[in-house]
Write a protein that holds these residues in place. Structure first.
Motif, PDB file in Angstrom:
ATOM      1  N   GLU A  77     -78.587  57.308 -34.669  1.00  0.00           N
ATOM      2  CA  GLU A  77     -79.062  57.370 -33.255  1.00  0.00           C
ATOM      3  C   GLU A  77     -79.340  58.999 -32.627  1.00  0.00           C
ATOM      4  OE1 GLU A  77     -76.176  55.156 -31.053  1.00  0.00           O
ATOM      5  OE2 GLU A  77     -76.955  53.188 -31.708  1.00  0.00           O
ATOM      6  N   HIS A  78     -78.128  59.683 -33.084  1.00  0.00           N
ATOM      7  CA  HIS A  78     -78.620  61.079 -32.623  1.00  0.00           C
ATOM      8  C   HIS A  78     -79.868  61.846 -33.363  1.00  0.00           C
ATOM      9  CE1 HIS A  78     -77.298  65.395 -32.022  1.00  0.00           C
ATOM     10  NE2 HIS A  78     -77.698  65.542 -33.185  1.00  0.00           N
ATOM     11  N   ALA A  79     -79.859  61.517 -34.663  1.00  0.00           N
ATOM     12  CA  ALA A  79     -80.972  62.171 -35.405  1.00  0.00           C
ATOM     13  C   ALA A  79     -82.606  61.510 -34.814  1.00  0.00           C
ATOM     14  CB  ALA A  79     -80.672  61.837 -36.882  1.00  0.00           C
ATOM     15  N   VAL A  80     -82.476  60.281 -34.498  1.00  0.00           N
ATOM     16  CA  VAL A  80     -83.729  59.645 -33.991  1.00  0.00           C
ATOM     17  C   VAL A  80     -83.911  60.063 -32.552  1.00  0.00           C
ATOM     18  CG1 VAL A  80     -84.601  57.545 -33.239  1.00  0.00           C
ATOM     19  CG2 VAL A  80     -83.277  57.414 -35.517  1.00  0.00           C
ATOM     20  N   GLN A  81     -82.962  60.486 -31.991  1.00  0.00           N
ATOM     21  CA  GLN A  81     -83.226  61.263 -30.651  1.00  0.00           C
ATOM     22  C   GLN A  81     -83.817  62.546 -30.841  1.00  0.00           C
ATOM     23  OE1 GLN A  81     -82.864  58.973 -28.036  1.00  0.00           O
ATOM     24  NE2 GLN A  81     -83.754  60.559 -27.199  1.00  0.00           N
ATOM     25  N   LEU A  82     -83.312  63.377 -31.737  1.00  0.00           N
ATOM     26  CA  LEU A  82     -83.830  64.619 -31.875  1.00  0.00           C
ATOM     27  C   LEU A  82     -85.151  64.518 -32.383  1.00  0.00           C
ATOM     28  CD1 LEU A  82     -80.967  66.420 -34.115  1.00  0.00           C
ATOM     29  CD2 LEU A  82     -81.777  66.861 -31.397  1.00  0.00           C
ATOM     30  N   VAL A  83     -85.623  63.532 -33.303  1.00  0.00           N
ATOM     31  CA  VAL A  83     -86.927  63.247 -33.611  1.00  0.00           C
ATOM     32  C   VAL A  83     -87.757  63.124 -32.409  1.00  0.00           C
ATOM     33  CG1 VAL A  83     -88.826  61.932 -34.814  1.00  0.00           C
ATOM     34  CG2 VAL A  83     -86.469  62.395 -36.000  1.00  0.00           C
ATOM     35  N   ARG A  84     -87.528  62.440 -31.366  1.00  0.00           N
ATOM     36  CA  ARG A  84     -88.145  62.051 -30.318  1.00  0.00           C
ATOM     37  C   ARG A  84     -88.229  63.276 -29.471  1.00  0.00           C
ATOM     38  NH1 ARG A  84     -85.708  56.066 -29.937  1.00  0.00           N
ATOM     39  NH2 ARG A  84     -86.961  55.111 -31.505  1.00  0.00           N
ATOM     40  N   SER A  85     -87.054  63.967 -29.367  1.00  0.00           N
ATOM     41  CA  SER A  85     -87.278  65.087 -28.391  1.00  0.00           C
ATOM     42  C   SER A  85     -87.905  66.366 -29.085  1.00  0.00           C
ATOM     43  CB  SER A  85     -85.836  65.589 -27.834  1.00  0.00           C
ATOM     44  OG  SER A  85     -85.188  65.902 -29.233  1.00  0.00           O
ATOM     45  N   SER A  86     -88.475  66.170 -30.273  1.00  0.00           N
ATOM     46  CA  SER A  86     -89.139  67.146 -30.995  1.00  0.00           C
ATOM     47  C   SER A  86     -90.879  66.663 -30.900  1.00  0.00           C
ATOM     48  CB  SER A  86     -88.957  67.226 -32.399  1.00  0.00           C
ATOM     49  OG  SER A  86     -87.699  67.558 -32.510  1.00  0.00           O
ATOM     50  N   ASP A  87     -90.963  65.429 -29.891  1.00  0.00           N
ATOM     51  CA  ASP A  87     -92.127  64.874 -29.845  1.00  0.00           C
ATOM     52  C   ASP A  87     -93.036  64.318 -31.086  1.00  0.00           C
ATOM     53  OD1 ASP A  87     -92.430  65.536 -26.965  1.00  0.00           O
ATOM     54  OD2 ASP A  87     -92.999  67.257 -27.437  1.00  0.00           O
ATOM     55  N   CYS A  88     -91.956  63.873 -31.680  1.00  0.00           N
ATOM     56  CA  CYS A  88     -92.487  63.036 -32.867  1.00  0.00           C
ATOM     57  C   CYS A  88     -91.890  61.728 -33.179  1.00  0.00           C
ATOM     58  CB  CYS A  88     -91.883  63.921 -34.333  1.00  0.00           C
ATOM     59  SG  CYS A  88     -92.243  65.505 -34.636  1.00  0.00           S
ATOM     60  N   ARG A  89     -92.472  60.971 -33.973  1.00  0.00           N
ATOM     61  CA  ARG A  89     -92.024  59.700 -34.232  1.00  0.00           C
ATOM     62  C   ARG A  89     -92.035  59.290 -35.748  1.00  0.00           C
ATOM     63  NH1 ARG A  89     -95.896  55.596 -35.775  1.00  0.00           N
ATOM     64  NH2 ARG A  89     -97.831  56.401 -36.197  1.00  0.00           N
ATOM     65  N   ILE A  90     -91.071  58.346 -36.170  1.00  0.00           N
ATOM     66  CA  ILE A  90     -90.779  58.016 -37.616  1.00  0.00           C
ATOM     67  C   ILE A  90     -91.942  57.083 -37.759  1.00  0.00           C
ATOM     68  CG2 ILE A  90     -88.993  57.212 -39.220  1.00  0.00           C
ATOM     69  CD1 ILE A  90     -87.067  57.491 -36.946  1.00  0.00           C
ATOM     70  N   VAL A  91     -92.687  57.355 -39.202  1.00  0.00           N
ATOM     71  CA  VAL A  91     -93.680  56.488 -39.782  1.00  0.00           C
ATOM     72  C   VAL A  91     -92.985  55.236 -40.574  1.00  0.00           C
ATOM     73  CG1 VAL A  91     -95.566  56.542 -41.057  1.00  0.00           C
ATOM     74  CG2 VAL A  91     -95.296  58.386 -39.434  1.00  0.00           C
ATOM     75  N   ASN A  92     -92.159  55.904 -41.441  1.00  0.00           N
ATOM     76  CA  ASN A  92     -91.711  54.966 -42.578  1.00  0.00           C
ATOM     77  C   ASN A  92     -90.262  55.661 -42.993  1.00  0.00           C
ATOM     78  OD1 ASN A  92     -93.164  56.662 -44.214  1.00  0.00           O
ATOM     79  ND2 ASN A  92     -92.489  55.101 -45.972  1.00  0.00           N
ATOM     80  N   VAL A  93     -89.279  54.754 -43.382  1.00  0.00           N
ATOM     81  CA  VAL A  93     -88.073  55.085 -44.153  1.00  0.00           C
ATOM     82  C   VAL A  93     -88.061  54.259 -45.434  1.00  0.00           C
ATOM     83  CG1 VAL A  93     -85.571  54.918 -43.969  1.00  0.00           C
ATOM     84  CG2 VAL A  93     -86.808  55.662 -41.933  1.00  0.00           C
ATOM     85  N   ASP A  94     -87.727  55.130 -46.574  1.00  0.00           N
ATOM     86  CA  ASP A  94     -87.689  54.575 -48.030  1.00  0.00           C
ATOM     87  C   ASP A  94     -86.193  54.831 -48.404  1.00  0.00           C
ATOM     88  OD1 ASP A  94     -87.922  53.384 -50.357  1.00  0.00           O
ATOM     89  OD2 ASP A  94     -89.537  54.633 -50.948  1.00  0.00           O
ATOM     90  N   CYS A  95     -85.517  53.781 -48.509  1.00  0.00           N
ATOM     91  CA  CYS A  95     -83.984  54.186 -49.161  1.00  0.00           C
ATOM     92  C   CYS A  95     -83.797  53.441 -50.779  1.00  0.00           C
ATOM     93  CB  CYS A  95     -82.971  53.277 -48.352  1.00  0.00           C
ATOM     94  SG  CYS A  95     -83.091  53.797 -46.500  1.00  0.00           S
ATOM     95  N   THR A  96     -83.119  54.257 -51.206  1.00  0.00           N
ATOM     96  CA  THR A  96     -82.569  53.805 -52.530  1.00  0.00           C
ATOM     97  C   THR A  96     -81.044  54.065 -52.852  1.00  0.00           C
ATOM     98  OG1 THR A  96     -84.739  54.371 -53.683  1.00  0.00           O
ATOM     99  CG2 THR A  96     -82.803  54.066 -55.233  1.00  0.00           C
TER     100      THR A  96
END
Ligand code: MG
Length: 156
Positions: A77-96
């Motif tokens: 949640e903290h990292a997502v908040q940092l992305v948003r406060s940097s005026d960015c959005r997440i496009v996709n996530v790929d995990c292995t």
């Protein structure tokens, strides 16, 4: 921007195994200061990496008693908040995920749902894959678990 994250935790008998926010029945689980969720930890580093905002250890030091046994969704949640406060959005996530046992297939959908919800993404933009280490090395000996995450982050 693209971000990459990697995490590893030791496995020991009788510990909880929480991966991608799912509590997985297992004879062994991760040893960690927090809940040891390698998927969420690698996801945090991928999100931070996309914006060159340091790493999870800088944001949540494992010497800080606040994070002892902490549920790792709050790190995401903290990292997502940092992305948003940097005026960015997440496009996709790929995990292995790389672990020898137990089989992850029954839990993958729930992991995807958890990640999608935390990142504000539709399920189609979240991949969770799992593989073994073919019984080789410390992952193969069930002494540890690896997670790799890559994500794309875009300016809005
Ligand atoms: Mg970790």
């Amino acid at each position: 921007m693209v971000g990459f994250g990697f995490d590893v935790h030791r496995l020991e008998p009788g510990r909880p195994l929480i991966l991608g926010g799912v509590d997985i029945p297992s004879p062994h689980g991760t040893v960690a200061h927090s809940d040891g969720d390698v998927v969420f930890h690698a996801l945090v580093d991928a999100l931070l990496g996309a914006l060159a905002l340091g790493d999870i250890g800088e944001h949540f030091p494992d010497t800080d008693p606040r994070w002892k046994g902490a549920a790792s969704n709050q790190f995401v949640e903290h990292a997502v908040q940092l992305v948003r406060s940097s005026d960015c959005r997440i496009v996709n996530v790929d995990c292995t995920l790389v672990l020898e046992s137990p089989k992850i297939l029954p839990y993958k959908q729930q992991m995807r749902e958890n990640i999608a919800q935390l990142c504000g993404l539709p399920m189609e933009r979240v991949a969770v894959k799992a593989t073994t280490s073919e019984r080789m090395g410390y992952v193969g000996r069930k002494e540890g678990v690896h997670a790799f995450v890559i994500c794309e982050v875009q300016s809005v």
